[in-house]
Design a protein around this motif. Sequence first.
Motif, PDB file in Angstrom:
ATOM      1  N   SER A  54       0.759  -1.382   0.021  1.00 31.65           N
ATOM      2  CA  SER A  54       0.074   0.089   0.163  1.00 31.65           C
ATOM      3  C   SER A  54       0.780   1.385  -0.032  1.00 31.65           C
ATOM      4  CB  SER A  54      -0.848   0.042   1.288  1.00 31.65           C
ATOM      5  OG  SER A  54      -1.479   1.212   1.303  1.00 31.65           O
ATOM      6  N   ALA A  55       1.746   1.409   0.838  1.00 33.38           N
ATOM      7  CA  ALA A  55       2.838   2.331   0.985  1.00 33.38           C
ATOM      8  C   ALA A  55       3.724   2.559  -0.422  1.00 33.38           C
ATOM      9  CB  ALA A  55       3.950   2.215   1.868  1.00 33.38           C
ATOM     10  N   ALA A  56       3.980   1.443  -0.958  1.00 34.81           N
ATOM     11  CA  ALA A  56       4.695   1.635  -2.480  1.00 34.81           C
ATOM     12  C   ALA A  56       3.704   2.207  -3.300  1.00 34.81           C
ATOM     13  CB  ALA A  56       5.135   0.098  -2.636  1.00 34.81           C
ATOM     14  N   ALA A  57       2.612   1.475  -3.416  1.00 39.59           N
ATOM     15  CA  ALA A  57       1.391   2.040  -4.359  1.00 39.59           C
ATOM     16  C   ALA A  57       1.355   3.857  -4.206  1.00 39.59           C
ATOM     17  CB  ALA A  57       0.253   1.440  -4.308  1.00 39.59           C
ATOM     18  N   GLU A  58       1.181   3.968  -2.818  1.00 36.72           N
ATOM     19  CA  GLU A  58       0.747   5.731  -2.622  1.00 36.72           C
ATOM     20  C   GLU A  58       2.014   6.400  -3.033  1.00 36.72           C
ATOM     21  OE1 GLU A  58       0.244   7.919   1.284  1.00 36.72           O
ATOM     22  OE2 GLU A  58      -0.507   6.237   1.445  1.00 36.72           O
ATOM     23  N   VAL A  59       3.311   5.844  -2.743  1.00 29.99           N
ATOM     24  CA  VAL A  59       4.652   6.501  -3.151  1.00 29.99           C
ATOM     25  C   VAL A  59       4.565   6.698  -4.726  1.00 29.99           C
ATOM     26  CG1 VAL A  59       7.142   6.485  -3.192  1.00 29.99           C
ATOM     27  CG2 VAL A  59       5.821   5.925  -1.083  1.00 29.99           C
ATOM     28  N   LYS A  60       4.478   5.777  -5.243  1.00 31.91           N
ATOM     29  CA  LYS A  60       4.070   5.692  -6.884  1.00 31.91           C
ATOM     30  C   LYS A  60       3.365   6.612  -7.381  1.00 31.91           C
ATOM     31  CE  LYS A  60       3.553   2.533 -10.617  1.00 31.91           C
ATOM     32  NZ  LYS A  60       3.232   1.052 -11.046  1.00 31.91           N
ATOM     33  N   ASP A  61       1.976   6.630  -6.667  1.00 30.12           N
ATOM     34  CA  ASP A  61       1.113   7.677  -7.221  1.00 30.12           C
ATOM     35  C   ASP A  61       1.706   9.183  -6.820  1.00 30.12           C
ATOM     36  OD1 ASP A  61      -0.734   5.900  -7.935  1.00 30.12           O
ATOM     37  OD2 ASP A  61      -1.649   6.001  -6.226  1.00 30.12           O
ATOM     38  N   GLN A  62       2.410   9.416  -5.675  1.00 25.28           N
ATOM     39  CA  GLN A  62       2.662  10.701  -5.499  1.00 25.28           C
ATOM     40  C   GLN A  62       3.875  11.023  -6.466  1.00 25.28           C
ATOM     41  OE1 GLN A  62       3.871  10.396  -1.321  1.00 25.28           O
ATOM     42  NE2 GLN A  62       1.758  10.892  -0.393  1.00 25.28           N
ATOM     43  N   ALA A  63       4.716   9.933  -6.729  1.00 31.89           N
ATOM     44  CA  ALA A  63       5.686  10.404  -7.760  1.00 31.89           C
ATOM     45  C   ALA A  63       5.137  10.942  -9.197  1.00 31.89           C
ATOM     46  CB  ALA A  63       6.458   9.101  -7.949  1.00 31.89           C
ATOM     47  N   GLN A  64       4.093  10.070  -9.522  1.00 36.47           N
ATOM     48  CA  GLN A  64       3.412  10.355 -10.963  1.00 36.47           C
ATOM     49  C   GLN A  64       2.769  11.708 -10.806  1.00 36.47           C
ATOM     50  OE1 GLN A  64       3.538   8.452 -13.431  1.00 36.47           O
ATOM     51  NE2 GLN A  64       2.376   9.863 -14.608  1.00 36.47           N
ATOM     52  N   GLN A  65       2.390  11.969  -9.610  1.00 34.74           N
ATOM     53  CA  GLN A  65       1.585  13.608  -9.552  1.00 34.74           C
ATOM     54  C   GLN A  65       2.784  14.300  -9.482  1.00 34.74           C
ATOM     55  OE1 GLN A  65      -0.547  13.625  -6.008  1.00 34.74           O
ATOM     56  NE2 GLN A  65      -2.411  12.528  -7.091  1.00 34.74           N
ATOM     57  N   ALA A  66       3.891  14.302  -8.793  1.00 33.78           N
ATOM     58  CA  ALA A  66       4.924  15.155  -9.177  1.00 33.78           C
ATOM     59  C   ALA A  66       5.703  15.399 -10.352  1.00 33.78           C
ATOM     60  CB  ALA A  66       6.128  14.700  -7.832  1.00 33.78           C
ATOM     61  N   ARG A  67       5.632  14.260 -11.134  1.00 39.55           N
ATOM     62  CA  ARG A  67       6.012  14.135 -12.286  1.00 39.55           C
ATOM     63  C   ARG A  67       5.282  15.055 -13.397  1.00 39.55           C
ATOM     64  NH1 ARG A  67       6.476   9.144 -16.266  1.00 39.55           N
ATOM     65  NH2 ARG A  67       6.236   8.116 -14.126  1.00 39.55           N
TER      66      ARG A  67
END
Length: 193
Positions: free
Chosen positions: A172-185
Amino acid sequence: MSDSPEAIRAEIEQTRAGLGSNVDALADKVSPSKMMDRQTDKVKNALGSVRERVMGAADDAGSSLSDAGSSAVAQVGDVKDRVVAKAEGSPLAVGLIAFGAGLLLASLIPASAKEKKVAADVKDQAQPLVDKVTDVAKEVGEHLKEPAQDAATAVKDAASGSVDTVKEEAQSAAAEVKDQAQQARENVMESSA
């Protein structure tokens, strides 16, 4: 020197008295009983001195044993001095040393026939108790076997559950980090466009 018979007799008596006292002193010096008395007095003095030092007296334990003359006695005196120095003022340490010395002496003395007989009798009388205790211990072990297995199973299940929970939280944390990275990009791309 005079040639008169009285003077010669007096001189002979004087020489005889001197020789007699010398012979008596020599006999006293080499007499086994007197030698034993002197050695006993030295040991008593040494033990009294050790007792005084151990119990906190300020007197020096002395070297009365080292005066005995032989190297073995001198070595015992050196060991005694070292032990006294370490145990000075500590009756507990002296008690432990005495206990150890007693055990050592007891181990050197062979058991008498009476002691061996008493030990065998005690062993024979204690054997039923030993058997009973062994049986009770086995029974208790059997009764504890199942609860121990249940406890082990419960621990294993809890550990598995914890592993699953940690794994899910990590995903869950990995998916959240991935989503945040996508949004940051996406934010970076929008800002640069």
